[in-house]
Design a protein around this motif. Sequence first.
Motif, PDB file in Angstrom:
ATOM      1  N   VAL A   1      10.813  61.421  43.594  1.00 21.88           N
ATOM      2  CA  VAL A   1      11.612  59.970  44.430  1.00 21.88           C
ATOM      3  C   VAL A   1      11.634  58.726  43.602  1.00 21.88           C
ATOM      4  O   VAL A   1      11.741  57.657  44.217  1.00 21.88           O
ATOM      5  CB  VAL A   1      11.165  59.794  46.179  1.00 21.88           C
ATOM      6  CG1 VAL A   1      11.342  61.049  47.252  1.00 21.88           C
ATOM      7  CG2 VAL A   1       9.330  60.051  45.924  1.00 21.88           C
ATOM      8  N   SER A   2      11.331  59.048  42.600  1.00 23.33           N
ATOM      9  CA  SER A   2      10.906  58.133  41.080  1.00 23.33           C
ATOM     10  C   SER A   2      10.160  56.851  41.894  1.00 23.33           C
ATOM     11  O   SER A   2      10.191  56.197  42.080  1.00 23.33           O
ATOM     12  CB  SER A   2      12.234  57.126  41.247  1.00 23.33           C
ATOM     13  OG  SER A   2      12.388  56.696  39.874  1.00 23.33           O
TER      14      SER A   2
ATOM     15  N   GLY B   1      10.032  48.773  45.907  1.00 22.77           N
ATOM     16  CA  GLY B   1      11.368  49.598  45.825  1.00 22.77           C
ATOM     17  C   GLY B   1      10.980  51.432  46.066  1.00 22.77           C
ATOM     18  O   GLY B   1      11.177  51.128  46.969  1.00 22.77           O
ATOM     19  N   ALA B   2      11.856  51.904  44.372  1.00 17.72           N
ATOM     20  CA  ALA B   2      11.622  52.769  44.423  1.00 17.72           C
ATOM     21  C   ALA B   2      10.122  53.901  45.386  1.00 17.72           C
ATOM     22  O   ALA B   2       9.215  53.589  45.136  1.00 17.72           O
ATOM     23  CB  ALA B   2      12.379  53.944  43.329  1.00 17.72           C
ATOM     24  N   GLY B   3      11.009  55.387  46.029  1.00 20.04           N
ATOM     25  CA  GLY B   3       9.296  55.631  46.197  1.00 20.04           C
ATOM     26  C   GLY B   3       9.245  55.406  47.469  1.00 20.04           C
ATOM     27  O   GLY B   3       9.660  54.987  48.312  1.00 20.04           O
ATOM     28  N   ILE B   4       7.294  56.393  47.911  1.00 19.04           N
ATOM     29  CA  ILE B   4       7.238  56.139  49.270  1.00 19.04           C
ATOM     30  C   ILE B   4       5.553  55.752  50.135  1.00 19.04           C
ATOM     31  O   ILE B   4       5.380  54.879  50.570  1.00 19.04           O
ATOM     32  CB  ILE B   4       7.550  57.812  50.825  1.00 19.04           C
ATOM     33  CG1 ILE B   4       6.423  58.562  49.497  1.00 19.04           C
ATOM     34  CG2 ILE B   4       8.998  57.895  49.891  1.00 19.04           C
ATOM     35  CD1 ILE B   4       6.176  60.238  50.608  1.00 19.04           C
TER      36      ILE B   4
ATOM     37  N   LYS C   1       4.486  64.315  40.713  1.00 18.64           N
ATOM     38  CA  LYS C   1       5.596  64.568  41.571  1.00 18.64           C
ATOM     39  C   LYS C   1       6.372  63.482  42.144  1.00 18.64           C
ATOM     40  O   LYS C   1       7.564  63.901  42.065  1.00 18.64           O
ATOM     41  CB  LYS C   1       5.247  65.903  42.094  1.00 18.64           C
ATOM     42  CG  LYS C   1       6.495  66.263  42.887  1.00 18.64           C
ATOM     43  CD  LYS C   1       6.255  68.226  43.268  1.00 18.64           C
ATOM     44  CE  LYS C   1       7.568  69.151  43.795  1.00 18.64           C
ATOM     45  NZ  LYS C   1       7.360  70.334  43.577  1.00 18.64           N
ATOM     46  N   LEU C   2       5.836  63.237  42.877  1.00 20.08           N
ATOM     47  CA  LEU C   2       6.816  61.543  43.247  1.00 20.08           C
ATOM     48  C   LEU C   2       7.089  60.998  42.681  1.00 20.08           C
ATOM     49  O   LEU C   2       7.624  60.624  42.283  1.00 20.08           O
ATOM     50  CB  LEU C   2       5.370  60.818  44.595  1.00 20.08           C
ATOM     51  CG  LEU C   2       4.858  61.932  45.877  1.00 20.08           C
ATOM     52  CD1 LEU C   2       3.323  61.126  46.197  1.00 20.08           C
ATOM     53  CD2 LEU C   2       5.421  61.706  46.320  1.00 20.08           C
TER      54      LEU C   2
ATOM     55  N   SER D   1      16.366  67.215  37.167  1.00 19.90           N
ATOM     56  CA  SER D   1      16.839  66.260  36.333  1.00 19.90           C
ATOM     57  C   SER D   1      16.285  64.915  36.393  1.00 19.90           C
ATOM     58  O   SER D   1      14.996  64.701  37.362  1.00 19.90           O
ATOM     59  CB  SER D   1      18.258  65.766  36.937  1.00 19.90           C
ATOM     60  OG  SER D   1      18.264  65.482  38.633  1.00 19.90           O
ATOM     61  N   LYS D   2      15.993  63.920  35.994  1.00 22.82           N
ATOM     62  CA  LYS D   2      15.843  62.318  36.672  1.00 22.82           C
ATOM     63  C   LYS D   2      16.433  61.770  36.321  1.00 22.82           C
ATOM     64  O   LYS D   2      17.118  60.953  35.090  1.00 22.82           O
ATOM     65  CB  LYS D   2      14.534  62.493  35.442  1.00 22.82           C
ATOM     66  CG  LYS D   2      13.385  60.450  35.977  1.00 22.82           C
ATOM     67  CD  LYS D   2      12.465  61.075  36.915  1.00 22.82           C
ATOM     68  CE  LYS D   2      12.153  59.524  37.564  1.00 22.82           C
ATOM     69  NZ  LYS D   2      13.674  59.167  38.076  1.00 22.82           N
ATOM     70  N   SER D   3      17.284  60.577  36.982  1.00 22.90           N
ATOM     71  CA  SER D   3      17.864  59.206  37.360  1.00 22.90           C
ATOM     72  C   SER D   3      17.256  57.920  37.087  1.00 22.90           C
ATOM     73  O   SER D   3      15.981  57.731  37.575  1.00 22.90           O
ATOM     74  CB  SER D   3      18.805  59.411  38.042  1.00 22.90           C
ATOM     75  OG  SER D   3      17.931  58.965  39.262  1.00 22.90           O
ATOM     76  N   GLY D   4      17.596  56.907  36.918  1.00 25.94           N
ATOM     77  CA  GLY D   4      17.017  55.363  36.735  1.00 25.94           C
ATOM     78  C   GLY D   4      18.056  54.908  36.715  1.00 25.94           C
ATOM     79  O   GLY D   4      18.927  54.645  35.528  1.00 25.94           O
TER      80      GLY D   4
END
Length: 258
Positions: A102-103, A77-80, A97-98, A203-206
């Motif tokens: 980058v969620s 899913g999201a992230g690295i 921070k990650l 900000s933070k989205s989802g």
Amino acid sequence: MNWLELTNRLKAICEAYPDGLHVKITYGKQSFSFHELNEVSSASIIKIPLVLAVMKRIQDNQIQLTDTRKVKETVKGAGILAYLHQAKEFSLHDIMKLAIIVSDNTASNLLIDEVGFEEVNALAQQVGAPSTVLLRKFMSRNRMRDNFTTAADMITWLQLIGEANPHFTEESRRHVYGMLYDQQFKNLLGGRIDEFGEVQIASKSGDNTGIEHDVAIFSIGQERLYIAVLTQNLDYAAPVISDIGEACATFLQSVIQP
């Protein structure tokens, strides 16, 4: 654009989408609300209270920002982190921070391992965000549980970051604000705002199936606007959220340059 003009614009947007739109916006003592108390699946915006729960432990000297944790299990899913082969140990600061910028779902699950569900939910009760509930990890196969919040609760979390309060020190708030400011995904509330303009966005989205949320602190100098827009089963949610963000930015710019 003055506050009355902003609220009239927001009312028009919200009344065009009476189902599936949940909004709260505050500026100083003024507030606009629309279905702000409706509980919805939180998607990744619940990573803000999760990070704050970890920061509270750091603030209380139970752990330190520089403490490292090993990545033992990854989820996609999201992230690295799930896609890296060599990097397997990170500081708590970088994990937080990650989770924000980058969620990253793996990083977020590491934070849940660090503080536990109960500690996040207890913090929600303590700070006055009672509808925020963390019940499962990210990318969990357990579909019997979900994570929840409201637009009103998300404003509470944002104000804990942006305003002096008894729960978090200025240093703690500055760290978390910096993470939100470094957000890599600003295409919703910030979608129509000049990236290099005077409005700063933290900000933070989802998102998930049928879900598109974004919460943000818009600021110019010392002027701050707190915005939470949560959507559920709303067609064309992204442009609606961007409409709200554009109106809010126009208002804030008018405050500075009437």
